[in-house]
Design an enzyme around this catalytic site. Structure first.
Site, short mmCIF file in Angstrom:
data_model
loop_
_atom_site.label_atom_id
_atom_site.label_comp_id
_atom_site.label_asym_id
_atom_site.label_seq_id
_atom_site.Cartn_x
_atom_site.Cartn_y
_atom_site.Cartn_z
N LYS A 13 0.83 -1.22 0.00
CA LYS A 13 0.00 0.00 0.00
C LYS A 13 0.86 1.26 0.00
O LYS A 13 0.60 2.19 -0.76
CB LYS A 13 -0.94 0.04 1.22
CG LYS A 13 -2.01 -1.04 1.23
CD LYS A 13 -3.05 -0.77 2.31
CE LYS A 13 -2.49 -0.77 3.72
NZ LYS A 13 -1.96 -2.07 4.17
N ARG A 88 -9.71 1.32 8.93
CA ARG A 88 -9.27 -0.03 9.22
C ARG A 88 -10.32 -0.81 9.99
O ARG A 88 -10.10 -1.99 10.32
CB ARG A 88 -7.99 0.03 10.05
CG ARG A 88 -6.72 -0.27 9.24
CD ARG A 88 -5.61 -0.25 10.21
NE ARG A 88 -4.41 -0.91 9.86
CZ ARG A 88 -3.34 -0.29 9.34
NH1 ARG A 88 -3.41 0.96 8.97
NH2 ARG A 88 -2.23 -0.96 9.17
N ARG A 127 11.38 -6.34 4.93
CA ARG A 127 11.17 -4.91 4.65
C ARG A 127 12.13 -4.05 5.49
O ARG A 127 12.35 -4.33 6.65
CB ARG A 127 9.72 -4.54 4.99
CG ARG A 127 9.43 -3.05 4.86
CD ARG A 127 7.97 -2.77 4.73
NE ARG A 127 7.23 -2.92 5.97
CZ ARG A 127 5.93 -2.65 6.08
NH1 ARG A 127 5.25 -2.25 5.03
NH2 ARG A 127 5.31 -2.82 7.22
N ARG A 160 11.12 -1.88 10.86
CA ARG A 160 10.07 -1.35 11.72
C ARG A 160 9.87 -2.27 12.92
O ARG A 160 9.93 -3.49 12.78
CB ARG A 160 8.76 -1.25 10.92
CG ARG A 160 8.64 0.03 10.14
CD ARG A 160 7.45 0.05 9.22
NE ARG A 160 6.19 -0.40 9.81
CZ ARG A 160 5.01 -0.28 9.21
NH1 ARG A 160 4.93 0.27 8.00
NH2 ARG A 160 3.92 -0.73 9.77
N ARG A 171 -0.65 -8.71 13.51
CA ARG A 171 -1.22 -7.71 12.59
C ARG A 171 -2.13 -8.37 11.56
O ARG A 171 -3.15 -7.83 11.16
CB ARG A 171 -0.09 -6.94 11.90
CG ARG A 171 0.58 -5.94 12.84
CD ARG A 171 1.91 -5.47 12.31
NE ARG A 171 1.80 -4.66 11.12
CZ ARG A 171 2.79 -4.48 10.25
NH1 ARG A 171 3.96 -5.08 10.43
NH2 ARG A 171 2.63 -3.71 9.21
P1 AMP Z 1 0.62 0.95 8.81
O1 AMP Z 1 1.87 1.74 8.57
O2 AMP Z 1 -0.55 1.45 8.03
O3 AMP Z 1 0.83 -0.54 8.69
O4 AMP Z 1 0.22 1.21 10.36
C1 AMP Z 1 1.09 0.86 11.42
C2 AMP Z 1 0.31 0.77 12.71
O5 AMP Z 1 -0.29 2.04 13.01
C3 AMP Z 1 -0.85 -0.22 12.72
O6 AMP Z 1 -0.44 -1.56 12.98
C4 AMP Z 1 -1.72 0.36 13.83
O7 AMP Z 1 -1.17 0.07 15.11
C5 AMP Z 1 -1.57 1.86 13.61
N1 AMP Z 1 -2.60 2.35 12.67
C6 AMP Z 1 -2.40 2.91 11.43
N2 AMP Z 1 -3.57 3.25 10.87
C7 AMP Z 1 -4.54 2.92 11.76
C8 AMP Z 1 -5.96 2.99 11.75
N3 AMP Z 1 -6.63 3.48 10.69
N4 AMP Z 1 -6.63 2.54 12.84
C9 AMP Z 1 -5.99 2.07 13.91
N5 AMP Z 1 -4.65 1.93 14.00
C10 AMP Z 1 -3.92 2.36 12.92
#
Ligand code: AMP
Length: 217
Positions: A13, A88, A127, A160, A171
């Site tokens: 993404k 989400r 990654r 990360r 996740r």
């Molecule tokens: P990402 O970089 O999109 O994979 O997001 C990393 C982490 O940020 C996720 O595993 C969640 O802990 C938090 N996070 C990001 N976007 C959201 C969202 N829309 N709702 C809740 N937690 C989020």
């Protein structure tokens, strides 16, 4: 044009969001990037989000909804934005509809990038991210020229915290339980376009361009 990018962690993404926002001149809103930045800067938002993120859990809906509400109201979003990592949960999607209605706009379509579970684990464990410019690499498919250094700025790459195998599995579980129901939610509105994310980055982007083109006509 307002687009939502859906897909499991590791679907690509972030990479495709950069391509799409550059190609269609959209503001790229990544809730994950905003939250990571808040954690690094130890803001009140970051302090609240940190433990959830480290465990691979979702940050509470009210926190992310407020963050998105403020961001989409900014002037630069008036000409179009791309949401990456939001919504989400179905509750976030319902809130988003209300936020956009209040801003006299709406979601035009939702791109859902599909990738198998085995592929996701393989991608995420390899990654690496640049500590400065955030560019993402993959040691298997898109390695940096210099081991562990960013091609663009030479800064050290890092893994990360939530890309450890244990957190990845959590996740994934969170994704299937809480985020996957959004596929049916957006299917009902007729706005969903499925994209096969199992190919090379350029091929996936070409499919995205085709889907966007079809939606615009
Ligand atoms: P990402 O970089 O999109 O994979 O997001 C990393 C982490 O940020 C996720 O595993 C969640 O802990 C938090 N996070 C990001 N976007 C959201 C969202 N829309 N709702 C809740 N937690 C989020």
């Amino acid at each position: 044009m307002n687009i939502i990018l859906l897909g499991p962690p590791g679907a690509g993404k972030g990479t495709q969001a950069k391509n799409i926002s550059a190609r269609y001149n959209l503001v790229h809103i990544s809730t994950g990037d905003i939250l990571r930045c808040a954690v690094v800067n130890k803001t009140a938002l970051g302090v609240r989000a940190k433990s959830y993120m480290e465990a691979g859990e979702l940050v509470p809906d009210d926190v992310v909804v407020d963050l998105v509400r403020e961001r989409v109201a900014d002037l630069d979003c008036k000409s179009g934005f791309l949401l990456d990592g939001f919504p989400r949960t179905v509750a976030q999607a319902v809130e988003l509809d209300a936020i956009l209605k209040a801003n006299e706009t709406e979601v035009d379509f939702v791109l859902n990038i599909e990738v198998s579970q085995d592929e996701i684990v393989k991608r995420l464990t390899s990654r690496r991210v640049c500590g400065d410019c955030n560019r993402t690499y993959n040691l298997l498919f898109e390695p940096p020229r210099d081991e562990d250094k960013c091609n663009e700025c030479g800064t050290a790459l890092y893994r990360r915290d939530d890309d450890s195998e244990e957190t990845i599995l959590n996740r994934m579980k969170v994704y299937y339980q809480q985020t996957a129901p959004l596929i049916a939610y957006y299917q009902r509105s007729g706005k969903l376009k499925n994209i096969d994310g199992g190919h090379a980055i350029d091929e996936v982007f070409a499919d995205i361009e085709e889907a966007v083109c079809a939606c615009q006509n």
